[in-house]
Structures are given as structure tokens and as C-alpha cells.
Design an enzyme around this catalytic site. Structure first.
Site, short mmCIF file in Angstrom:
data_model
loop_
_atom_site.label_atom_id
_atom_site.label_comp_id
_atom_site.label_asym_id
_atom_site.label_seq_id
_atom_site.Cartn_x
_atom_site.Cartn_y
_atom_site.Cartn_z
N LYS A 129 13.51 1.44 -6.83
CA LYS A 129 14.71 1.70 -7.62
C LYS A 129 15.64 0.50 -7.48
CE LYS A 129 16.26 5.13 -10.23
NZ LYS A 129 15.45 5.96 -11.14
N ASP A 169 17.83 3.52 -16.38
CA ASP A 169 18.40 4.67 -15.69
C ASP A 169 19.81 4.80 -16.25
OD1 ASP A 169 17.75 6.56 -13.23
OD2 ASP A 169 19.81 5.93 -12.92
#
Length: 448
Positions: A129, A169
């Protein structure tokens, strides 16, 4: 206290001592640890190999400076992050988040969750991430472009089609991915598989935009079906009005449900006739305006500041799709009082530990994020496959594969929970099913 419980407690204490201020990461680890005692008892080799200590420590954390020039010619500086958590079953895979709240704790919690989410898809992708505390809201296209170019100039040193494949995201949609990809291509040549969520002309996949929201609803549909229920004639509340929320609303309506409320960071709208999804798309995807503008076109709806979970109307299904920890114990109790019997998470960790305990004690259906919102990364992996094959599948082909993957994830969660003595506990089912695949891969590769 059994050996497995002692081991879990010791490792969690170790994590707290190393990172005492990383509250989101500690919360994610605790939620995971709370459910894996049965698998450690059945497979003591996992303790012998000290898998928990190994899996909670990222393989690599990259933090870097991101200087860029704003519209007034002034130099601004943000922080960039990439956490490459686990490559046990494939290249690191996970989104980039642009939001003022982004810090190392946030990206570690997201990366940790991503390990198991990606494992559940059945596709060969590891967990990672990243992101930055840059806020794209209110910025011009040129400001966003300059930030993305600076961000990618540093990030490109650490990613690649077979190494680490970022996606979008919160705060990172088609515009941002396009700018990021353009800069990567400028520095490295064309490698379509280095980013997913790309615009279609750059090698993107049809149905990627819809994937997380559609996948959330497909998972929920299977969860409901197992108890003889469906979306038909049910009232639904969806938090958020970004990519996940928009396409969750769209799919709920296609399946016969009525979404009566959605929100953004300022407030929420309630439309008892059903949220008009085309209006929300126009406001959020085209005009980039606040959700409060909805009532201009639909004056019978109402707008309130605050969280959407404050509404007093009765509804049956909740799909939290905004951000982490948006639901606490008080809100969870109010939701159940309002008639909610099913919660499935479109955001990452939107329910805190107290809320999860309340769901489980009340016996409602609960689909945790790492299972319920895996549709986005699943279609990202399908995008990688199309890039490798130099092919482009139709929307219907991708959507069919997405539905198959989400159905399989639900069945794996359900069946694993039953196998390990906690039937109906989809949190434990998701954690154990995802963990077993990753831990077995780690053991087979030796101590690396």
C-alpha cells in the site's frame, strides 16, 4: 492459557512495543490476531516458524519527500509512502491513497489488510500500500499533475510489473493514475502492467471502475442468499459517495434494493424515493462538487451535516464505504436499533473493534472489508493478466469473473469458519483462509 494464546499475546506485545503510536496498524493487527487462535492450535508449525512475527513486519517501507509547485508558483512539500508488506504469493499489490490523514500507520494498516485480501482472491498477488498526505481536493488539474509527476519520479525506483503494481485508492482515480502512468512511461518506457486502474486507452480494464462497489454487492448478495434473503425491496444505506459507494448504489438498485442515503466528508443526503445515481455521478465524477448539491436537483431529498449513520429512518442493510473507523460502538448499536440485519464493508476497516463485537453479539450478518471489498484488487489482477496477454476482455467477461471471484471468497469465508469451529463468523473465516495460503507459501520459501 494455551500455547497458541500465549504466542499471540507475546507477538502482539512485541508489535505494541515497536510501534506504540501506530494506532490504526495496531487495531488491524489486533483484529486479525483475535481470530486465528484455532488455526495455530491445529497447525503448531506456524508457531515454530514464528510466522506471526514475520508477517506483521513489512518486507520494506519507503518514505520520501514530494516537492511540487502550486498554481501560484510556490514550492510545496508532501510526504510519500510505499509499504511493501508481503511478496509471499506474488508481486506487491495495493492502492495509493492521497489524503491529508495518510501517515505510516495508515499505510501499514492498509498494507497488512491487503495481504489477506489479495490472498482471498485466489490470484497470485502479494500485499502492499502507499500514498501521500497530499490532498487533491480543491487543486487544479495542473497542480495534481505536477504532484503526481514528482511522486512517481521517486516511486518508480521501487515498482515494476513483476515487483510492485500500485493502483488507486481514496483520492486517486483515473486522472491521477493517468498522470502517474505518464511519468512512469516518460522515465522507463511503456510497461502497461506497472499500474492498474488505468484509463482504457493506456491498457486499463473495463469494469475496473465499478469493481469494488459491484464486488461488495456481489459478496453481500451471497451472504444474504445463504439466509433466504436478498436485496429485493430492502432499504440500504451506503456511506461515502466516491468510486466504491457510487457503484455499490448502482448495483443495489439493479438487484431491486433502494439506497436511501449516502454521504461525503461534509454531510449526507437522504432520498426516501431512492438515491438518483446519475446525479451523484455527475456531482462527484464530473463536477467534483459536494454531495449537498444533490438537493438542488432533487428538492424532496434532504441534506444534513454529520455522519450518515445518524439517520433515524429504518433500513435493513448497511454498506460502509467511506473510510476507516467511521462506525463505533454507539453507531453500531443505533444501526441495529434502526433495523439493520446485515453489514458489509466497502471501505477498509470502517468498523472499530467495539462495533465488530456488537455486530457479532447481535448475530447480524457481517462481511469484513478484507473479504467484502476485494473486488477492486481482484479486477486489478485481471487487468494485469490482460496487460500480460496484450488482450482486452469485454465488460461482461470481466464482470462475470468478478462475480465468480466474490462468490468464491464468500464460500471460502463461510466454509473456513465452519471448519475451524466458528460457523457464521466471517471475520475469522476471512482471516484464517487468507492467512493459511500466505503462511504456507512463507514456510515453503524458507526464512526470507
Amino acid at each position: 492459557m494455551g500455547e497458541a494464546k500465549r504466542y499471540i499475546k507475546a507477538v502482539y506485545q512485541e508489535v505494541m512495543e515497536r510501534d506504540p503510536h501506530q494506532t490504526e496498524f495496531l487495531q488491524a493487527v489486533k483484529e486479525f490476531f483475535n481470530s486465528i487462535e484455532p488455526v495455530l492450535e491445529r497447525h503448531p508449525r506456524l508457531m515454530e516458524e514464528n510466522i506471526l512475527s514475520r508477517i506483521v513486519e513489512p518486507e520494506r517501507i519507503i518514505q520520501f519527500r514530494v516537492p511540487w509547485t502550486d498554481a501560484k508558483g510556490k514550492t510545496q512539500v508532501n510526504r510519500g509512502f510505499r509499504v511493501q508488506f508481503s511478496s509471499a504469493i506474488g508481486p506487491y499489490k495495493g492502492g495509493l491513497r492521497l489524503h491529508p490523514s495518510v501517515n505510516q500507520s495508515i499505510v501499514k494498516f492498509l498494507g497488512f489488510e491487503q495481504i489477506f485480501k489479495n490472498s482471498l482472491t485466489g490470484l497470485p498477488i502479494g500485499g502492499g500500500k502507499g500514498g501521500s498526505d497530499f490532498d487533491p481536493k480543491g487543486k487544479t488539474d495542473n497542480e495534481v499533475m505536477r504532484f503526481c509527476q514528482s511522486f512517481m519520479t521517486e516511486l518508480q525506483k521501487y515498482i515494476g510489473p513483476d515487483t510492485d503494481v500500485p493502483a488507486g485508492d481514496i483520492g486517486v482515480g483515473g486522472r491521477e493514475i493517468g498522470y502517474l502512468f505518464g511519468q512512469y512511461k516518460r522515465l522507463n518506457g511503456f510497461h502497461a502492467g506497472v499500474l492498474t486502474g488505468k484509463p482504457i486507452p493506456m491498457g486499463g480494464s473495463l469494469a475496473r471502475t465499478e469493481a469494488t462497489g459491484y464486488g461488495l454487492v456481489y459478496f453481500t448478495e451471497e451472504m444474504l442468499k445463504d439466509t433466504g434473503k436478498s436485496f429485493k425491496n430492502q432499504k440500504v444505506v451506503v456511506s461515502g459517495s466516491g468510486n466504491v459507494a457510487i457503484y455499490a448504489i448502482e448495483k443495489v438498485h439493479q438487484l431491486g434494493g433502494t439506497v436511501i442515503a449516502c454521504s461525503d466528508s461534509n454531510g449526507y443526503i437522504v432520498d426516501l424515493e431512492g438515491i438518483k445515481i446519475e446525479t451523484v455521478k455527475q456531482l462527484k465524477e464530473v463536477e467534483r462538487k459536494r454531495i449537498s448539491e444533490y438537493i438542488v436537483k432533487h428538492p424532496t431529498a434532504r441534506y444534513n451535516e454529520g455522519t450518515v449513520w445518524e439517520i433515524d429512518e429504518e433500513y435493513q442493510i448497511a454498506l460502509p464505504s467511506a473510510t476507516q473507523n467511521e462506525i463505533n460502538g454507539t453507531i453500531a448499536t443505533k444501526m441495529i436499533d434502526n433495523g439493520v440485519y446485515a453489514v458489509a464493508e466497502g471501505a477498509n476497516m470502517p468498523s472499530d473493534l467495539e462495533a465488530i463485537e456488537i455486530y457479532q453479539n447481535a448475530g447480524i450478518l457481517y462481511g469484513p472489508a478484507k473479504a467484502a471489498n476485494a473486488g477492486g484488487v481482484a479486477v486489478s489482477a485481471l487487468e494485469m493478466s490482460q496487460n500480460s496477454l496484450r488482450l482486452s476482455w469485454t465488460f461482461e467477461e470481466v464482470d462475470m469473473r468478478l462475480k465468480e471471484i466474490m462468490t468464491k471468497i464468500y464460500l471460502d469465508c463461510r466454509d473456513t469458519a465452519a471448519e475451524y469451529g466458528v460457523p457464521g463468523d466471517f471475520v475469522s473465516g476471512a482471516n484464517i483462509a487468507g492467512f493459511l495460503k500466505v503462511s504456507n507459501a512463507m514456510i515453503s520459501q524458507g526464512v526470507v
